[in-house]
Every structure is written in C-alpha cells, then in structure tokens.
Design an enzyme around this catalytic site. Structure first.
Site, PDB file in Angstrom:
ATOM      1  N   ASN A  46      -4.816   4.966   3.240  1.00 47.33           N
ATOM      2  CA  ASN A  46      -4.552   3.809   2.400  1.00 47.33           C
ATOM      3  C   ASN A  46      -5.749   2.863   2.515  1.00 47.33           C
ATOM      4  OD1 ASN A  46      -2.685   2.674   0.522  1.00 47.33           O
ATOM      5  ND2 ASN A  46      -2.127   1.133   2.019  1.00 47.33           N
TER       6      ASN A  46
ATOM      7  N   ASN B 178      -2.496  -1.222   5.911  1.00 50.73           N
ATOM      8  CA  ASN B 178      -2.923  -1.956   4.725  1.00 50.73           C
ATOM      9  C   ASN B 178      -4.056  -2.925   5.013  1.00 50.73           C
ATOM     10  OD1 ASN B 178      -2.728  -2.373   1.914  1.00 50.73           O
ATOM     11  ND2 ASN B 178      -0.522  -2.113   2.029  1.00 50.73           N
TER      12      ASN B 178
ATOM     13  N   GLU C  47       4.335   8.186  -0.543  1.00 45.40           N
ATOM     14  CA  GLU C  47       5.488   7.399  -0.974  1.00 45.40           C
ATOM     15  C   GLU C  47       6.563   8.261  -1.623  1.00 45.40           C
ATOM     16  OE1 GLU C  47       3.475   3.191  -2.144  1.00 45.40           O
ATOM     17  OE2 GLU C  47       2.557   5.034  -2.838  1.00 45.40           O
TER      18      GLU C  47
ATOM     19  N   ASP D  46      -0.004  -6.961   1.495  1.00 47.35           N
ATOM     20  CA  ASP D  46      -0.814  -5.831   1.043  1.00 47.35           C
ATOM     21  C   ASP D  46      -2.271  -6.060   1.449  1.00 47.35           C
ATOM     22  OD1 ASP D  46      -1.746  -3.561  -0.380  1.00 47.35           O
ATOM     23  OD2 ASP D  46      -0.192  -3.789  -1.890  1.00 47.35           O
TER      24      ASP D  46
ATOM     25  N   GLU E 134      -6.479  -0.669  -6.241  1.00 50.02           N
ATOM     26  CA  GLU E 134      -6.635  -1.071  -4.830  1.00 50.02           C
ATOM     27  C   GLU E 134      -8.108  -1.137  -4.438  1.00 50.02           C
ATOM     28  OE1 GLU E 134      -5.731  -2.024  -1.982  1.00 50.02           O
ATOM     29  OE2 GLU E 134      -3.557  -1.952  -1.838  1.00 50.02           O
TER      30      GLU E 134
ATOM     31  N   ARG F 175      -1.503  10.343   3.830  1.00 53.50           N
ATOM     32  CA  ARG F 175      -2.714  10.024   3.074  1.00 53.50           C
ATOM     33  C   ARG F 175      -3.311   8.734   3.617  1.00 53.50           C
ATOM     34  NH1 ARG F 175      -2.247   5.531  -0.124  1.00 53.50           N
ATOM     35  NH2 ARG F 175      -0.323   5.094  -1.258  1.00 53.50           N
TER      36      ARG F 175
END
Length: 299
Positions: A103, A154, A121, A204, A18, A101
C-alpha cells in the site's frame, strides 16, 4: 487568513487514486491507481495525463535519484523505466502471504523507501486483519522489516528535524509517532499522536508541511485535516467535494499548493451522481503554508 480555493485538476475516475508525489523539475504530479494497476503522471502546464500499466496492484511510486521510479508493486519492490514502460523486480516481501499487496510508501530524508503491506480488500476498507508489515528498502536493495500485525499500512512522513516518524495503520483510527534515527533508518518508541474523531472517517495518506504540522487525508471523511504533533490536536479542516479522499502532498512552483487524490471504488450510481468528481485529483490553494520537497530513492 487567505481564502482557500479547491479545484478538480484531474477529472478522471481513479478507482483508488493514491501516492501523489510532486516532480519539481518536470512540473508534474506522479500518482497511482492501485486498483487499475497504473502509474500516472499529470502535467500541470498542459493538463495531460500519461499512464503506464504495471501489471499488478501498485501501492506507491517514488522517484529515483538516478532516474526512473521505484514501485511498491504487488508484494515486491521494483524499478520502473518510464520511457520504456518496463518494470524490473528488485526484491519480494510477504512471500508466505499470497493474498497481500503493498500500500502506501514514501522516501525518507536519507533516501530509503519505506512502504507497508496489507491483505487484499474484500470490499473497500474491509480486509483480513493483522496481515501487513512495514518495510524499508535500502539503497543497497536490502530490506528491513520493522514490524508486522498491520491491518492497512498507510500514510507516513518525517518531522522536518528528522527526529520523528509518523505512521498510520488505518483500522487503528489513529496516527502514531516513533523516534527516528536518520543514520540507520531505525524507528522505536511507538506512541499515539492523534485519535480520529467520530465523523473524520478512516486515516489514510498524509504529508508534512514546512512548519512541522501533519496533513492527513480522511477516507470516507471527505476532508484533509491539519494536526499539530506537539499538542496532538487538530488545528484545521479542509472539506472536499468527494468522500473518499485518499492522500495528499504539496507541490507547485514553491510547494504552496496541495494536491489531494481520491477514490471511487465501491460507490454506486446514486453516490457517483452526487459526487461526479470522485476519483479525481484536487488542488487546494490559499492554505498559507508550504510543503517540503519530496526525497528521491538513493539506490
């Protein structure tokens, strides 16, 4: 139309690759593996990947003007001194949510770090709903919370004229747009820009090109799509050889190459055998469009 070429430049199995950021001066691509708690740097000239373990799930990493990096790490913002491999906390968020958390995150045109949270998740893309928020870390290390009730915070970016902020909350299956004030960093007037088509997967990470068009990585959709914010229409699709495409950025000498990160978390042996490059990083050339250099954190 130039011919598009896709190659896997980093053939490694990142669980959740990512947050790709091109570092122009070094000719390196910075990125994270969220699940493995690692910040990584790929050298385009040598092909070598350096890794720093940061001890917690790291949602995103951004360069800092004065050197080193800023992390959205666990539920805190932190400095990373790459040479010393040392993480120093700045400030925590979501303190009432032990299971959260950070992202995705990105630096705005004025040097502020926008980053959002989500719950951990249960399975890939399966989370406890409405647990996340979107934050900004300012240069003076103060934090502003923009809104909460987010599922999976995201992709995010800004229009080239700095008047709009684009944002993805993945489980809404859409891209939203806000009015953006570059002087204060405030956002308002949220509305829907693009709704995902049935086969496009989960929205995403994303990036903007110099023509003001958005490029969105489609998780479980195996593609990046180009969206025209003026019409809210998809104008191009580039298919990749892996399903779990996670984010994208422009890079290379003149920002004419696109780098796409991917994930392999949750894939069984049969699926991995069909997509052996899952978790790798892909370079797309021949798009005929350039990106905008990333901004560095001002604080």
């Amino acid at each position: 139309m130039s011919s598009i070429k896709i190659e896997c430049v980093v053939d490694e199995r990142n669980k959740i690759g990512e947050s790709p950021v091109w570092e122009e001066k070094e000719g390196t691509l910075l990125y994270v593996d969220i699940q493995e708690k690692q910040v990584k740097r790929w050298d385009a000239a040598s092909g070598h990947v350096q890794t720093v373990n940061v001890g917690a799930h790291v949602g995103s990493v951004v360069p800092r003007k004065s050197g080193g990096y800023i992390l959205a790490l666990g539920t805190r913002f932190a400095f990373l001194d790459w040479e010393k491999k040392k993480v120093t906390d700045i400030i925590s968020v979501d303190q009432d949510k032990a299971n959260n958390r950070f992202n995705d995150g990105k630096v705005d045109p004025a040097g502020r770090f926008f980053a959002g949270t989500m719950s951990m998740e249960i399975r890939p893309a399966e989370v406890e709903r409405h647990q996340g928020s979107l934050y900004t870390l300012h240069a003076d290390h103060s934090v502003v919370k923009h809104f909460d009730q987010v599922d999976i915070s995201n992709g995010l970016d800004w229009s080239p004229d700095h008047k709009h902020f684009y944002y993805v909350d993945s489980l809404s299956y859409r891209v939203d747009v806000f009015d953006y004030d570059i002087n204060s960093g405030s956002i308002c007037n949220r509305r829907v820009l693009y709704k995902m088509e049935e086969d496009e997967g989960i929205p995403d990470g994303m990036t903007i090109d110099s023509e003001g068009k958005l490029w969105l990585a489609c998780y479980n959709g195996g593609r990046v799509i180009r969206i025209d914010p003026e019409t809210g229409k998809r104008i191009q699709t580039v298919t990749l050889p892996v399903d779990k495409t996670t984010s994208c950025c422009f890079g290379g000498k003149d920002y004419s190459e696109m780098y796409v990160t991917s994930a392999c978390l949750g894939m069984d042996d049969k699926w991995m055998a069909k997509q052996p490059q899952a978790g790798g990083i892909f370079k797309i050339t021949g798009l005929g469009v350039k990106g905008i250099p990333p901004y560095a954190f001002a604080g």
